[in-house]
Scaffold this motif. Sequence first.
Motif, PDB file in Angstrom:
ATOM      1  N   PHE A   1      38.513  38.336  37.881  1.00 38.00           N
ATOM      2  CA  PHE A   1      39.430  38.378  36.743  1.00 38.00           C
ATOM      3  C   PHE A   1      38.955  39.448  35.775  1.00 38.00           C
ATOM      4  O   PHE A   1      37.754  39.632  35.573  1.00 38.00           O
ATOM      5  CB  PHE A   1      39.463  37.032  36.011  1.00 38.00           C
ATOM      6  CG  PHE A   1      40.120  35.921  36.763  1.00 38.00           C
ATOM      7  CD1 PHE A   1      41.427  35.535  36.476  1.00 38.00           C
ATOM      8  CD2 PHE A   1      39.436  35.241  37.767  1.00 38.00           C
ATOM      9  CE1 PHE A   1      42.033  34.510  37.166  1.00 38.00           C
ATOM     10  CE2 PHE A   1      40.036  34.209  38.469  1.00 38.00           C
ATOM     11  CZ  PHE A   1      41.347  33.842  38.167  1.00 38.00           C
ATOM     12  N   LEU A   2      39.929  40.130  35.151  1.00 35.38           N
ATOM     13  CA  LEU A   2      39.601  41.137  34.156  1.00 35.38           C
ATOM     14  C   LEU A   2      40.779  41.277  33.204  1.00 35.38           C
ATOM     15  O   LEU A   2      41.895  41.555  33.637  1.00 35.38           O
ATOM     16  CB  LEU A   2      39.315  42.487  34.826  1.00 35.38           C
ATOM     17  CG  LEU A   2      38.884  43.623  33.902  1.00 35.38           C
ATOM     18  CD1 LEU A   2      37.469  43.384  33.374  1.00 35.38           C
ATOM     19  CD2 LEU A   2      38.947  44.962  34.636  1.00 35.38           C
ATOM     20  N   GLY A   3      40.552  41.049  31.918  1.00 36.21           N
ATOM     21  CA  GLY A   3      41.614  41.274  30.949  1.00 36.21           C
ATOM     22  C   GLY A   3      41.872  42.763  30.785  1.00 36.21           C
ATOM     23  O   GLY A   3      40.965  43.585  30.905  1.00 36.21           O
ATOM     24  N   GLY A   4      43.125  43.127  30.522  1.00 31.47           N
ATOM     25  CA  GLY A   4      43.454  44.516  30.245  1.00 31.47           C
ATOM     26  C   GLY A   4      43.514  45.383  31.480  1.00 31.47           C
ATOM     27  O   GLY A   4      43.998  44.964  32.531  1.00 31.47           O
ATOM     28  N   SER A   5      42.987  46.615  31.377  1.00 27.57           N
ATOM     29  CA  SER A   5      43.129  47.618  32.425  1.00 27.57           C
ATOM     30  C   SER A   5      42.071  47.459  33.509  1.00 27.57           C
ATOM     31  O   SER A   5      40.893  47.248  33.214  1.00 27.57           O
ATOM     32  CB  SER A   5      43.025  49.017  31.824  1.00 27.57           C
ATOM     33  OG  SER A   5      44.050  49.235  30.883  1.00 27.57           O
ATOM     34  N   LEU A   6      42.510  47.625  34.756  1.00 27.67           N
ATOM     35  CA  LEU A   6      41.612  47.499  35.896  1.00 27.67           C
ATOM     36  C   LEU A   6      40.617  48.649  35.953  1.00 27.67           C
ATOM     37  O   LEU A   6      39.427  48.445  36.206  1.00 27.67           O
ATOM     38  CB  LEU A   6      42.432  47.449  37.189  1.00 27.67           C
ATOM     39  CG  LEU A   6      41.668  47.404  38.507  1.00 27.67           C
ATOM     40  CD1 LEU A   6      40.716  46.218  38.550  1.00 27.67           C
ATOM     41  CD2 LEU A   6      42.657  47.344  39.681  1.00 27.67           C
ATOM     42  N   GLY A   7      41.094  49.873  35.723  1.00 25.82           N
ATOM     43  CA  GLY A   7      40.206  51.035  35.772  1.00 25.82           C
ATOM     44  C   GLY A   7      39.457  51.114  37.090  1.00 25.82           C
ATOM     45  O   GLY A   7      40.041  50.974  38.161  1.00 25.82           O
ATOM     46  N   SER A   8      38.153  51.281  37.003  1.00 31.84           N
ATOM     47  CA  SER A   8      37.321  51.405  38.202  1.00 31.84           C
ATOM     48  C   SER A   8      36.724  50.078  38.649  1.00 31.84           C
ATOM     49  O   SER A   8      35.941  50.042  39.607  1.00 31.84           O
ATOM     50  CB  SER A   8      36.177  52.401  37.935  1.00 31.84           C
ATOM     51  OG  SER A   8      35.331  51.924  36.901  1.00 31.84           O
TER      52      SER A   8
END
Length: 270
Positions: free
Chosen positions: A180-187
């Motif tokens: 899980f990650l809030g916001g942008s996935l990015g790298s």
Amino acid sequence: MLVRDLERALFDRFPAQDAESWDHVGLSVGDPEAAVTGVAVALDATERNVRAAADRGANVLLTHHPVYIKAPDAFTPADAMRPSSSAAIYTAARLGVSILSFHTNLDRSHEVRELLPSLVGMQAASSLEYPGDPTARGLGSICTCAPRTLGELAAACAGAFGGAPRVWGDPDVAVERVAFLGGSLGSFGEDAMRWDAQAIVCGEGGYHVCQDLAIRGCGVILLGHDRSEDPFAAILMNAAISAGVDDAVLHRIGLPHQWWTVSTKEQERS
């Protein structure tokens, strides 16, 4: 309580050193010596939310997203040729509303790590940023769960976060390791792959990044950036109460309907 006292208490809970070097956290506009008469909590530090705070009698707007990363070149009333942060800061100063923001330092808190997976009945083992150290503060969460399909996980996320997530991957594949990650996935998709995640739940991600992850066997559930982080407002509200703000003068400003989707039978599986 003064504005500077509230800021200090929140930095004690979400240390400034945990923020990214490019980030802007803490007080961005306002009088640090002003007495706090009320606090409004929102995801974004927009002009709309500044006015909503003032309308509720709050002289502090407490947000997750900062009003700016790089300060605009002028603070003016709303102008289509200037960034919206110009008007937000101008209005906050005019109405006497201090803006306090806790962004990537909040993202790295244990509270955020635990909250997002808990909304779909999972428990975080550690952060996605530091998967080998459960005690470290870091971005994202990693979880193991009883086997469920990617489609079932996506449906649970839709119920918990609202909206209609965009999903990459086979809906019938079984998943047991979820990030899980809030916001942008990015790298961070690469971190998920190193951990052998079979799915990652986040706010948004680039087309080629999501396509690549899905081909490699990691489904991606895109909630919308705002929907993935709106639950953080509850953390900020609890933090404000712990800092000494009376809940009688604490107000929650909900998300506006700032984007929408069109869905037809033909578009459901594009």
